[in-house]
Write a protein that holds these residues in place. Structure first.
Motif, PDB file in Angstrom:
ATOM      1  N   ASP A  17      38.411  45.730  57.192  1.00  9.67           N
ATOM      2  CA  ASP A  17      39.579  45.951  56.328  1.00  9.67           C
ATOM      3  C   ASP A  17      40.618  44.833  56.359  1.00  9.67           C
ATOM      4  OD1 ASP A  17      38.784  48.180  55.050  1.00  9.67           O
ATOM      5  OD2 ASP A  17      39.967  49.585  56.249  1.00  9.67           O
ATOM      6  N   GLY A  19      40.108  41.998  55.175  1.00  9.84           N
ATOM      7  CA  GLY A  19      40.016  41.326  53.873  1.00  9.84           C
ATOM      8  C   GLY A  19      38.901  40.301  53.723  1.00  9.84           C
ATOM      9  N   LYS A  20      37.862  40.414  54.550  1.00 10.19           N
ATOM     10  CA  LYS A  20      36.772  39.432  54.479  1.00 10.19           C
ATOM     11  C   LYS A  20      36.100  39.420  53.098  1.00 10.19           C
ATOM     12  CE  LYS A  20      33.172  40.082  57.288  1.00 10.19           C
ATOM     13  NZ  LYS A  20      32.301  39.945  58.465  1.00 10.19           N
ATOM     14  N   THR A  21      35.767  40.601  52.598  1.00 11.14           N
ATOM     15  CA  THR A  21      35.093  40.676  51.299  1.00 11.14           C
ATOM     16  C   THR A  21      35.986  40.126  50.192  1.00 11.14           C
ATOM     17  OG1 THR A  21      34.095  42.711  52.138  1.00 11.14           O
ATOM     18  CG2 THR A  21      33.761  42.230  49.809  1.00 11.14           C
ATOM     19  N   THR A  22      37.249  40.499  50.231  1.00  9.89           N
ATOM     20  CA  THR A  22      38.188  40.039  49.209  1.00  9.89           C
ATOM     21  C   THR A  22      38.359  38.518  49.280  1.00  9.89           C
ATOM     22  OG1 THR A  22      39.331  42.149  49.547  1.00  9.89           O
ATOM     23  CG2 THR A  22      40.481  40.510  48.220  1.00  9.89           C
ATOM     24  N   LYS A 131      46.753  38.681  53.740  1.00  5.90           N
ATOM     25  CA  LYS A 131      47.644  39.742  53.241  1.00  5.90           C
ATOM     26  C   LYS A 131      49.109  39.366  53.461  1.00  5.90           C
ATOM     27  CE  LYS A 131      44.218  43.343  54.268  1.00  5.90           C
ATOM     28  NZ  LYS A 131      43.962  44.766  54.508  1.00  5.90           N
ATOM     29  N   ASP A 133      51.092  38.761  51.319  1.00 12.84           N
ATOM     30  CA  ASP A 133      51.874  39.412  50.259  1.00 12.84           C
ATOM     31  C   ASP A 133      52.255  40.849  50.636  1.00 12.84           C
ATOM     32  OD1 ASP A 133      49.765  41.482  48.805  1.00 12.84           O
ATOM     33  OD2 ASP A 133      48.780  39.799  49.749  1.00 12.84           O
ATOM     34  N   ALA A 169      44.291  37.026  49.859  1.00 17.49           N
ATOM     35  CA  ALA A 169      42.946  37.062  49.256  1.00 17.49           C
ATOM     36  C   ALA A 169      42.999  37.869  47.962  1.00 17.49           C
ATOM     37  CB  ALA A 169      41.957  37.670  50.238  1.00 17.49           C
ATOM     38  N   LYS A 170      43.816  38.906  47.979  1.00 13.18           N
ATOM     39  CA  LYS A 170      43.935  39.791  46.816  1.00 13.18           C
ATOM     40  C   LYS A 170      44.381  39.027  45.566  1.00 13.18           C
ATOM     41  CE  LYS A 170      46.343  44.077  45.637  1.00 13.18           C
ATOM     42  NZ  LYS A 170      47.240  45.105  46.235  1.00 13.18           N
TER      43      LYS A 170
HETATM   44  P1  GDP Z   1      36.795  43.799  54.742  1.00 15.44           P
HETATM   45  O1  GDP Z   1      36.444  45.121  55.338  1.00 15.44           O
HETATM   46  O2  GDP Z   1      37.329  42.865  55.786  1.00 15.44           O
HETATM   47  O3  GDP Z   1      35.714  43.169  53.925  1.00 15.44           O
HETATM   48  O4  GDP Z   1      38.062  44.074  53.807  1.00 15.44           O
HETATM   49  P2  GDP Z   1      38.185  44.140  52.216  1.00 15.44           P
HETATM   50  O5  GDP Z   1      38.073  42.809  51.617  1.00 15.44           O
HETATM   51  O6  GDP Z   1      37.300  45.213  51.709  1.00 15.44           O
HETATM   52  O7  GDP Z   1      39.704  44.571  52.078  1.00 15.44           O
HETATM   53  C1  GDP Z   1      40.193  45.773  52.625  1.00 15.44           C
HETATM   54  C2  GDP Z   1      41.411  46.240  51.836  1.00 15.44           C
HETATM   55  O8  GDP Z   1      42.457  45.293  51.951  1.00 15.44           O
HETATM   56  C3  GDP Z   1      41.124  46.369  50.337  1.00 15.44           C
HETATM   57  O9  GDP Z   1      41.804  47.496  49.861  1.00 15.44           O
HETATM   58  C4  GDP Z   1      41.710  45.099  49.758  1.00 15.44           C
HETATM   59  O10 GDP Z   1      42.126  45.233  48.427  1.00 15.44           O
HETATM   60  C5  GDP Z   1      42.887  44.852  50.683  1.00 15.44           C
HETATM   61  N1  GDP Z   1      43.238  43.421  50.742  1.00 15.44           N
HETATM   62  C6  GDP Z   1      42.404  42.385  50.993  1.00 15.44           C
HETATM   63  N2  GDP Z   1      43.087  41.234  50.966  1.00 15.44           N
HETATM   64  C7  GDP Z   1      44.367  41.531  50.678  1.00 15.44           C
HETATM   65  C8  GDP Z   1      45.558  40.763  50.505  1.00 15.44           C
HETATM   66  O11 GDP Z   1      45.567  39.530  50.587  1.00 15.44           O
HETATM   67  N3  GDP Z   1      46.700  41.456  50.242  1.00 15.44           N
HETATM   68  C9  GDP Z   1      46.741  42.803  50.152  1.00 15.44           C
HETATM   69  N4  GDP Z   1      47.914  43.369  49.883  1.00 15.44           N
HETATM   70  N5  GDP Z   1      45.642  43.552  50.295  1.00 15.44           N
HETATM   71  C10 GDP Z   1      44.468  42.949  50.543  1.00 15.44           C
END
Ligand code: GDP
Length: 316
Positions: A17, A19-22, A131, A133, A169-170
């Motif tokens: 969570d 943000g790796k995927t994002t 994140k 932001d 990343a978002k």
């Molecule tokens: P992973 O489990 O590491 O692959 O995480 P995800 O990429 O699935 O991101 C987990 C959550 O964090 C999702 O709801 C994303 O939209 C949110 N997220 C990822 N990057 C950011 C960011 O830069 N800013 C914010 N506000 N949310 C983010």
């Protein structure tokens, strides 16, 4: 001509969570649109980019993005120590890691194990505070906590001098200065090219590839996966496989693939430093070495002076 300087092989270490995927999604969306060192003030999305706006939900085991002439292979790492052996194998394919940390949640115990492994393997880390932001993001505190983690893991002066990139990343932005908002992912691309070394391959030597992973594909059967450490590999090539005990068997690479974006692409040849998947060796196992086939007369007697074998003993 593709040389090992045209590659960067990296893994991302992140708690779930964070943000790796994002982040990979953002890199994919901006893949190939920048030149190295080029200043891009603002960008207008073209139709090509819009197609990429769909976004990914599951991270592929291997993904690649492009920055100028350089291809960045991103291999997925399990986030914690439950996959100890797998973490180590994956990390052996790469030369550097992005330590991705949520700007609010900060470092997590599960990522500690993976970071320690990366440090033991002398991989170059780039810290990515993501994140930024997010409301309540506590960027400077989190940077201090990351520093504490490195100190705790006995990092030397050089390792403590890690570059930091601040990302959202978002929104697809990155910046080297937390006080200045980012505009795109270019600062992260730049940091990867600058700080993570190109794979240290020996392109002019006979082929050598350590199998770091295997996969099953319903069309082509069992596949091996690894980074080419020496020479190059071709589809159809006759090879020797050296097992854990140094025993040699013969085989033939049938199909060969590299990773382009989220796709696995068939190719006829792949260069030193590249991460490839191949079929044709049905009994291939993790930890085995695929090497240039030796002539039958060289097989008798097998001595450790034979260069291929010598290297194999070193890598195992
Ligand atoms: P992973 O489990 O590491 O692959 O995480 P995800 O990429 O699935 O991101 C987990 C959550 O964090 C999702 O709801 C994303 O939209 C949110 N997220 C990822 N990057 C950011 C960011 O830069 N800013 C914010 N506000 N949310 C983010």
């Amino acid at each position: 001509m593709v040389s090992e300087n045209n590659f960067r092989n990296i893994a991302i270490i992140a708690h779930v969570d964070h943000g790796k995927t994002t982040l990979v999604d953002a890199l994919l969306k901006q893949s190939g649109i920048f030149r190295e060192n080029q200043q891009v003030a603002e960008r207008i999305l073209d139709s090509n980019d819009l197609e990429r706006e769909r976004g990914i939900t599951i991270l592929a085991k291997n993904t690649s993005v492009r920055y100028g002439d350089i291809k960045i292979n991103i291999v997925d790492t399990p986030g914690h120590s439950d996959f100890g052996g797998e973490v180590e194998r994956v990390l052996k394919m790469v030369d550097g890691v992005l330590l991705l940390v949520d700007a609010f949640e900060s470092t997590m115990p599960q990522t500690r194990f993976v970071l320690r492994k990366a440090m033991q393997l002398n991989l170059k880390p780039i810290v990515v505070i993501n994140k930024v932001d997010r409301e309540g993001a506590r960027v400077s505190e989190v940077v201090d906590e990351v520093l504490d983690l490195f100190i705790d893991l006995d990092a030397g002066d050089e390792e403590l001098d890690f570059p930091i990139i601040y990302t959202s990343a978002k929104y697809g932005t990155a910046t080297t200065d937390p006080g200045l908002p980012g505009q795109n992912m270019q600062p992260l691309f730049e940091a990867i090219i600058r700080h993570i070394p190109a794979p240290a391959g020996e392109p002019d030597e006979p082929l050598q590839l350590l199998v770091n992973n295997t996969e099953y594909d319903s069309f082509v059967g069992r596949m091996g996966l690894g980074c080419i450490k020496r020479g190059k590999i071709s589809a159809g090539q006759q090879v020797a496989v050296i097992d854990h005990d140094g025993n040699l068997r013969q085989g033939r690479i049938v199909s060969l693939y590299i990773f382009e974006g989220l796709e696995r692409t068939a190719v006829t040849e792949a260069a030193c430093g590249e991460i490839v998947a191949f079929s044709g060796l049905e009994d291939i196992r993790i930890g085995e070495t695929v090497a240039c086939r030796v002539q039958p007369e060289q097989l008798e007697p097998i001595t450790v002076d034979e260069p291929t074998l010598q290297m194999t003993f070193m890598v195992n």
